[in-house]
Design a protein around this motif. Structure first.
Motif, mmCIF file in Angstrom:
data_model
loop_
_atom_site.group_PDB
_atom_site.id
_atom_site.type_symbol
_atom_site.label_atom_id
_atom_site.label_comp_id
_atom_site.label_asym_id
_atom_site.label_seq_id
_atom_site.Cartn_x
_atom_site.Cartn_y
_atom_site.Cartn_z
ATOM 1 N N GLU A 67 9.979 7.412 2.201
ATOM 2 C CA GLU A 67 9.072 8.259 1.413
ATOM 3 C C GLU A 67 9.563 8.450 -0.014
ATOM 4 N N ARG A 68 10.850 8.396 -0.216
ATOM 5 C CA ARG A 68 11.407 8.630 -1.549
ATOM 6 C C ARG A 68 11.046 7.519 -2.539
ATOM 7 N N TYR A 69 10.688 6.331 -2.045
ATOM 8 C CA TYR A 69 10.309 5.231 -2.932
ATOM 9 C C TYR A 69 8.933 5.444 -3.550
ATOM 10 N N TRP A 70 8.128 6.338 -2.971
ATOM 11 C CA TRP A 70 6.784 6.566 -3.492
ATOM 12 C C TRP A 70 6.806 7.004 -4.955
ATOM 13 N N GLN A 71 7.815 7.732 -5.350
ATOM 14 C CA GLN A 71 7.906 8.199 -6.737
ATOM 15 C C GLN A 71 8.079 7.048 -7.736
ATOM 16 N N PHE A 72 8.459 5.864 -7.248
ATOM 17 C CA PHE A 72 8.650 4.703 -8.122
ATOM 18 C C PHE A 72 7.478 3.713 -8.048
ATOM 19 N N ALA A 73 6.417 4.122 -7.372
ATOM 20 C CA ALA A 73 5.258 3.241 -7.207
ATOM 21 C C ALA A 73 4.503 3.081 -8.523
ATOM 22 N N VAL A 74 4.154 1.838 -8.834
ATOM 23 C CA VAL A 74 3.380 1.499 -10.028
ATOM 24 C C VAL A 74 2.142 0.741 -9.555
ATOM 25 N N PRO A 75 0.946 1.215 -9.913
ATOM 26 C CA PRO A 75 -0.271 0.530 -9.445
ATOM 27 C C PRO A 75 -0.345 -0.913 -9.926
ATOM 28 N N VAL A 76 -0.821 -1.785 -9.039
ATOM 29 C CA VAL A 76 -1.074 -3.171 -9.384
ATOM 30 C C VAL A 76 -2.425 -3.198 -10.099
ATOM 31 N N THR B 167 0.856 -1.183 0.000
ATOM 32 C CA THR B 167 0.000 0.000 0.000
ATOM 33 C C THR B 167 0.895 1.236 0.000
ATOM 34 N N GLU B 168 0.283 2.389 -0.259
ATOM 35 C CA GLU B 168 1.036 3.640 -0.236
ATOM 36 C C GLU B 168 1.704 3.833 1.124
ATOM 37 N N GLN B 169 0.962 3.566 2.169
ATOM 38 C CA GLN B 169 1.505 3.743 3.517
ATOM 39 C C GLN B 169 2.697 2.815 3.775
ATOM 40 N N GLU B 170 2.613 1.575 3.289
ATOM 41 C CA GLU B 170 3.720 0.635 3.488
ATOM 42 C C GLU B 170 4.970 1.094 2.724
ATOM 43 N N ILE B 171 4.771 1.594 1.513
ATOM 44 C CA ILE B 171 5.922 2.079 0.734
ATOM 45 C C ILE B 171 6.564 3.261 1.451
ATOM 46 N N LYS B 172 5.746 4.188 1.891
ATOM 47 C CA LYS B 172 6.272 5.375 2.563
ATOM 48 C C LYS B 172 6.903 5.034 3.906
ATOM 49 N N SER B 173 6.480 3.924 4.524
ATOM 50 C CA SER B 173 7.103 3.533 5.792
ATOM 51 C C SER B 173 8.514 2.974 5.565
ATOM 52 N N ILE B 174 8.779 2.443 4.358
ATOM 53 C CA ILE B 174 10.144 2.011 4.031
ATOM 54 C C ILE B 174 11.007 3.255 3.859
#
Length: 189
Positions: free
Chosen positions: A176-185, A167-174
């Motif tokens: 926050e900078r990884y959020w820019q590389f998020a690709v929707p499933v 989820t967005e929250q899980e990515i940001k908990s790793i």
């Protein structure tokens, strides 16, 4: 004292039995016809009811609520606030502190909240994402995160098959900078 026994005289003949057998056959034939007619009427009535149901207004589906609202409803019902539904539809926080997000959702979606409370609900599935890393030295075009522990990414995979779905929250908990590389499933992945 012996009594003299006489041979009984039989009045039953083939001609005397035929009308009785004919009556019995007619009786059972009539009962069979009546049963068949009852089955036909029942089938017609079932067809009538099925056509009425298919033409009836479709039943509304259950409202979809976020997980935090589902938790809020469960908490309130566990605490016995079911009778106090009127209070719940107000801004009164019957479940205690810490449910502000659910209370705001309830206030903004009063009808859905009421339907969820009374009829039940479906819990909204959170949007999931892959972390697709950009092509840099040592990484191929399609590199995805496959393992992250304690805020550190420790394994990668070349395809989506073994990639983490977060989820967005899980990515940001790793980070926050990884959020820019998020690709929707996508659905079905």
């Amino acid at each position: 004292m012996t009594k003299e026994m006489k041979r009984p005289i039989s009045n039953i003949t083939q001609d005397s039995i035929k009308p009785l057998l004919s009556n019995a056959v007619e009786f059972y034939t009539n009962k069979n016809r009546e049963a068949h007619k009852c089955i036909q009427e029942r089938d017609e009535y079932i067809n009538y009811l099925e056509s009425k149901l298919s033409n009836a207004k479709p039943q509304q589906s259950l409202p979809v609520v976020p997980e935090f609202v589902a938790d809020y409803i469960s908490e309130l019902k566990e605490k016995g606030h079911g009778i106090q539904f009127g209070l719940m539809c107000s801004t009164h926080n019957a479940a205690g502190e810490g449910n502000e997000k659910a209370i705001h959702w309830k206030d903004d979606n009063a009808e859905d909240f009421a339907r969820a409370w009374l009829d039940g609900y479906q819990v909204e599935k959170p949007q999931l994402f892959y972390i697709a890393l950009p092509k840099v030295y040592g990484l191929s075009d399609s590199t995805f995160v496959s393992k992250a522990e304690s805020g550190i990414i420790s394994e990668f995979t070349k395809g989506k098959d073994y990639a983490l779905k977060l989820t967005e929250q899980e990515i940001k908990s790793i980070d926050e900078r990884y959020w820019q590389f998020a690709v929707p499933v996508e659905d079905g992945e």
